[in-house]
Write a protein that holds these residues in place. Structure first.
Motif, PDB file in Angstrom:
ATOM      1  N   THR A 137       0.827  -1.218   0.000  1.00 46.85           N
ATOM      2  CA  THR A 137       0.000   0.000   0.000  1.00 46.85           C
ATOM      3  C   THR A 137       0.859   1.265   0.000  1.00 46.85           C
ATOM      4  O   THR A 137       0.646   2.170  -0.804  1.00 46.85           O
ATOM      5  N   VAL A 138       1.825   1.327   0.890  1.00 51.09           N
ATOM      6  CA  VAL A 138       2.642   2.544   1.008  1.00 51.09           C
ATOM      7  C   VAL A 138       3.831   2.503   0.042  1.00 51.09           C
ATOM      8  O   VAL A 138       4.118   3.483  -0.651  1.00 51.09           O
ATOM      9  N   LYS A 147       6.006   1.182  12.921  1.00 52.44           N
ATOM     10  CA  LYS A 147       5.898   1.583  14.334  1.00 52.44           C
ATOM     11  C   LYS A 147       6.173   0.432  15.281  1.00 52.44           C
ATOM     12  O   LYS A 147       6.745   0.613  16.355  1.00 52.44           O
ATOM     13  N   ALA A 188      -3.465   7.292   7.912  1.00 52.92           N
ATOM     14  CA  ALA A 188      -3.154   6.067   7.173  1.00 52.92           C
ATOM     15  C   ALA A 188      -3.519   6.267   5.705  1.00 52.92           C
ATOM     16  O   ALA A 188      -4.008   7.328   5.311  1.00 52.92           O
ATOM     17  N   GLY A 189      -3.265   5.215   4.921  1.00 52.00           N
ATOM     18  CA  GLY A 189      -3.541   5.269   3.484  1.00 52.00           C
ATOM     19  C   GLY A 189      -2.243   5.353   2.707  1.00 52.00           C
ATOM     20  O   GLY A 189      -1.242   5.883   3.216  1.00 52.00           O
ATOM     21  N   GLY A 239       8.328   3.186   8.104  1.00 52.53           N
ATOM     22  CA  GLY A 239       7.022   3.535   8.664  1.00 52.53           C
ATOM     23  C   GLY A 239       6.590   2.510   9.692  1.00 52.53           C
ATOM     24  O   GLY A 239       5.417   2.426  10.057  1.00 52.53           O
ATOM     25  N   GLY A 292       6.933  -3.839   6.911  1.00 51.05           N
ATOM     26  CA  GLY A 292       6.164  -4.064   8.138  1.00 51.05           C
ATOM     27  C   GLY A 292       6.693  -5.285   8.875  1.00 51.05           C
ATOM     28  O   GLY A 292       7.500  -6.050   8.343  1.00 51.05           O
TER      29      GLY A 292
HETATM   30  N1  LIG Z   1      -0.910   1.399   5.224  1.00 53.75           N
HETATM   31  C1  LIG Z   1      -0.891   2.461   6.007  1.00 53.75           C
HETATM   32  O1  LIG Z   1      -1.794   3.284   5.965  1.00 53.75           O
HETATM   33  C2  LIG Z   1       0.249   2.711   6.944  1.00 53.75           C
HETATM   34  C3  LIG Z   1       0.248   3.870   7.737  1.00 53.75           C
HETATM   35  C4  LIG Z   1       1.331   4.122   8.574  1.00 53.75           C
HETATM   36  C5  LIG Z   1       2.382   3.232   8.615  1.00 53.75           C
HETATM   37  N2  LIG Z   1       2.341   2.106   7.839  1.00 53.75           N
HETATM   38  C6  LIG Z   1       3.467   1.186   7.931  1.00 53.75           C
HETATM   39  O2  LIG Z   1       4.106   1.084   6.675  1.00 53.75           O
HETATM   40  C7  LIG Z   1       4.605  -0.235   6.501  1.00 53.75           C
HETATM   41  C8  LIG Z   1       4.031  -0.821   5.218  1.00 53.75           C
HETATM   42  O3  LIG Z   1       2.630  -0.851   5.318  1.00 53.75           O
HETATM   43  P1  LIG Z   1       1.704  -1.241   4.080  1.00 53.75           P
HETATM   44  O4  LIG Z   1       0.337  -0.849   4.460  1.00 53.75           O
HETATM   45  O5  LIG Z   1       2.280  -0.727   2.824  1.00 53.75           O
HETATM   46  O6  LIG Z   1       1.810  -2.825   4.132  1.00 53.75           O
HETATM   47  P2  LIG Z   1       1.470  -3.867   2.959  1.00 53.75           P
HETATM   48  O7  LIG Z   1       1.176  -5.143   3.624  1.00 53.75           O
HETATM   49  O8  LIG Z   1       0.470  -3.280   2.024  1.00 53.75           O
HETATM   50  O9  LIG Z   1       2.850  -3.943   2.189  1.00 53.75           O
HETATM   51  C9  LIG Z   1       3.970  -4.639   2.658  1.00 53.75           C
HETATM   52  C10 LIG Z   1       4.570  -5.356   1.472  1.00 53.75           C
HETATM   53  O10 LIG Z   1       5.797  -5.920   1.843  1.00 53.75           O
HETATM   54  C11 LIG Z   1       5.867  -7.220   1.308  1.00 53.75           C
HETATM   55  N3  LIG Z   1       6.802  -7.996   2.113  1.00 53.75           N
HETATM   56  C12 LIG Z   1       6.649  -8.396   3.384  1.00 53.75           C
HETATM   57  N4  LIG Z   1       7.732  -9.077   3.786  1.00 53.75           N
HETATM   58  C13 LIG Z   1       8.577  -9.099   2.744  1.00 53.75           C
HETATM   59  C14 LIG Z   1       9.888  -9.637   2.544  1.00 53.75           C
HETATM   60  N5  LIG Z   1      10.496 -10.304   3.494  1.00 53.75           N
HETATM   61  N6  LIG Z   1      10.463  -9.439   1.351  1.00 53.75           N
HETATM   62  C15 LIG Z   1       9.848  -8.761   0.355  1.00 53.75           C
HETATM   63  N7  LIG Z   1       8.626  -8.225   0.492  1.00 53.75           N
HETATM   64  C16 LIG Z   1       7.995  -8.410   1.662  1.00 53.75           C
HETATM   65  C17 LIG Z   1       4.454  -7.738   1.330  1.00 53.75           C
HETATM   66  O11 LIG Z   1       4.283  -8.797   0.410  1.00 53.75           O
HETATM   67  C18 LIG Z   1       3.663  -6.486   0.966  1.00 53.75           C
HETATM   68  O12 LIG Z   1       3.518  -6.368  -0.428  1.00 53.75           O
HETATM   69  C19 LIG Z   1       4.226  -1.006   7.768  1.00 53.75           C
HETATM   70  O13 LIG Z   1       5.297  -0.964   8.676  1.00 53.75           O
HETATM   71  C20 LIG Z   1       3.056  -0.220   8.294  1.00 53.75           C
HETATM   72  O14 LIG Z   1       2.908  -0.344   9.694  1.00 53.75           O
HETATM   73  C21 LIG Z   1       1.319   1.838   7.005  1.00 53.75           C
END
Ligand SMILES: NC(=O)c1ccc[n+]([C@@H]2O[C@H](COP(=O)([O-])OP(=O)(O)OC[C@H]3O[C@@H](n4cnc5c(N)ncnc54)[C@H](O)[C@@H]3O)[C@@H](O)[C@H]2O)c1
Ligand SMILES: N[C@@H](CCO)C(=O)O
Ligand code: NA
Length: 446
Positions: A34-35, A124, A320-321, A122, A100
């Motif tokens: 997502t991010v 936490k 978020a988002g 990102g 994450g």
């Molecule tokens: N989505 C949000 O709104 C939001 C907001 C604030 C912080 N965050 C933080 O940002 C980070 C990412 O969030 P997100 O929502 O994009 O998560 P997400 O699950 O959409 O994306 C994470 C990606 O990483 C990949 N991944 C995981 N382990 C992997 C590995 N070992 N090797 C390669 N790829 C791997 C997953 O397949 C996935 O595509 C997290 O730490 C989350 O807490 C997200």
């Protein structure tokens, strides 16, 4: 992967001064969810502007993913994708971790920092668990570690706390830092619905995860509270030092009673400094409807900061988002790049003082207590005696009749120690005139 450099190349903080045009910084992105996908889009789309703003050419050299063939919402050049995160990290000046989870994210971040590469994340959960160690590793290696996106997503809050307010004394931070729980509590407040029904709706709308435990039990907010307390008070507060209570016990009756008395219930992350020490906690709390945080609706986040000289400050926005969180990540990227281009890193914050954490039993708070009682002569006197015996002062009391002939009492206390307040509640529950303690909530914001 487009980079051809040898894996043993170490980032050189002062190379920008070589005089051969703007510095080229190799950026590795870990994760394209997502991010991550939005960060990749911005890096590619806005390359010229980012170079002008940071003083360095930010070259995305690769994106580490699990499966290079996965179809993604954002169109990105196929040659950027790799499953070899370690090699990518070993070629980068700047590593953006958006996987994450604790592992392998933590291992990858350590690998980058040990090489002297700067890291933006990102994550936490990871920063709340290992932020102090990672910060020390960054400092040892002359690298920068930034995590603005980890708390309240797009809202600039960590840099304002660590930089803009560095010349002030922050006394309290009150944050609505979890969008899912704010969405649920707001919907309960505006529709009168029960927690379970609103949670199901939040899941259908994509606000709440299939496993919403981290959000509704307060763990996500507790990680953010630990980070906020650490930065606000220049110390190290670990996630397990944060008292944490979620919103699963909040009933439609609690929300209706709060509303009838001019309050709204919010899940708050609280970092507070008093003469006794620091406290960091997450719990549902009643806020007067006139409080600035009371108007934060839906899945929005906001952080209210009280500082000795600045007074009260409020930060509001999307917590978020994909694109909003990517905005916070990119702010860190530009800030890190500027420092690299200008010749060297500066620390984000000074973790100078060891934390004296106040035991949760000794925090100073106010209670709002709901009691179901048998409506008979002397009942109020007995209840008032319990408060007096515990040295707890009542500020307001409200009684209404229930359908079964019993009465519902709502009692608001003056400030008192958590331990005195909770033993008052225990003693009230033991009275034979009290059928049940229907709710116990803390009141914040004044
Ligand atoms: N989505 C949000 O709104 C939001 C907001 C604030 C912080 N965050 C933080 O940002 C980070 C990412 O969030 P997100 O929502 O994009 O998560 P997400 O699950 O959409 O994306 C994470 C990606 O990483 C990949 N991944 C995981 N382990 C992997 C590995 N070992 N090797 C390669 N790829 C791997 C997953 O397949 C996935 O595509 C997290 O730490 C989350 O807490 C997200
Ligand atoms: N699950 C989090 C995402 C942002 O950290 C929330 O609901 O706010
Ligand atoms: Na933020």
């Amino acid at each position: 992967m487009s980079a051809k450099d040898s894996p043993s190349d170490k980032p050189s903080p002062n190379a920008a001064r070589s005089g051969a045009g703007p510095r080229r910084l190799k950026v590795a992105l870990l994760g394209c969810g997502t991010v991550g996908a939005q960060v990749a889009r911005i890096l590619l789309q806005d390359a010229a502007e980012l170079a002008a703003r940071s003083g360095a050419q930010l070259e995305l050299i690769g994106i580490a993913v699990r499966n290079t063939a996965t179809r993604r919402d954002v169109q990105l050049p196929a040659e950027l994708f790799t499953t070899d995160a370690a090699s990518l990290i070993d070629q980068a000046d700047v590593v953006i971790e958006l996987l994450g989870g604790l592992d392998p994210a933590g291992t990858y971040i350590q690998r980058a920092l040990r090489r002297g590469a700067s890291v933006i994340t990102g994550n936490k959960a990871l920063i709340a668990a290992e932020g102090a160690g990672l910060g020390a590793l960054a400092a040892e290696n002359g690298a920068q570690l930034r995590y603005e996106a980890a708390v309240a997503g797009a809202i600039p809050i960590l840099r304002p706390i660590a930089d803009s307010l560095a010349g002030d004394h922050i006394t309290k931070v009150l944050g609505i830092v979890n969008g899912t729980t704010n969405f649920i509590l707001d919907a309960m407040d505006s529709t009168g619905a029960a927690f379970g029904d609103v949670l199901a709706e939040a899941q259908q709308l994509g606000y709440a995860e299939a496993d919403p435990t981290a959000d509704v039990e307060g763990h996500d907010a507790a990680a953010k509270a630990a980070i906020l307390a650490s930065l606000a008070f220049h110390t190290e507060v670990a996630m397990d030092q944060v008292h944490c209570q979620g919103i699963t016990q909040i009933t439609a009756q609690d929300v209706a009673d709060a509303k009838a008395s001019g309050y709204v219930i919010k899940l708050l992350a609280i970092a507070e400094r008093t003469a006794a020490g620091i406290s960091a906690r997450v719990h549902p709390a009643l806020l007067e409807r006139s409080h600035p945080l009371a108007s934060v609706r839906g899945a929005f986040n906001a952080v209210f900061v009280e500082a000795e000289n600045a007074g009260d400050l409020m930060f509001y926005g999307a917590g978020a988002g994909g694109a909003p969180t990517a905005s916070a990540v990119m702010g860190d990227v530009v800030s890190v790049a500027r420092r690299l281009a200008a010749g060297g890193p500066l620390p984000l914050s000074s973790h100078t003082s060891p934390a004296t954490l106040v035991d949760f039993a000794h925090i100073d708070t106010r209670y709002w207590i709901g009691l179901s009682v048998s409506d008979q002569p002397g009942m109020l006197a007995r209840i008032a005696t319990v408060f007096a015996e515990h040295g707890v002062s009542i500020e307001a009391m409200n009684q209404s009749a229930a359908d079964d002939g019993s009465a519902h009492l709502r009692i608001l206390t003056h400030r008192g120690a958590e331990a005195a307040l909770s033993s008052t509640v225990q003693a009230l529950g033991a009275l034979d005139t009290v059928a049940s303690v229907t709710s116990v909530l803390r009141v914040e914001g004044n």
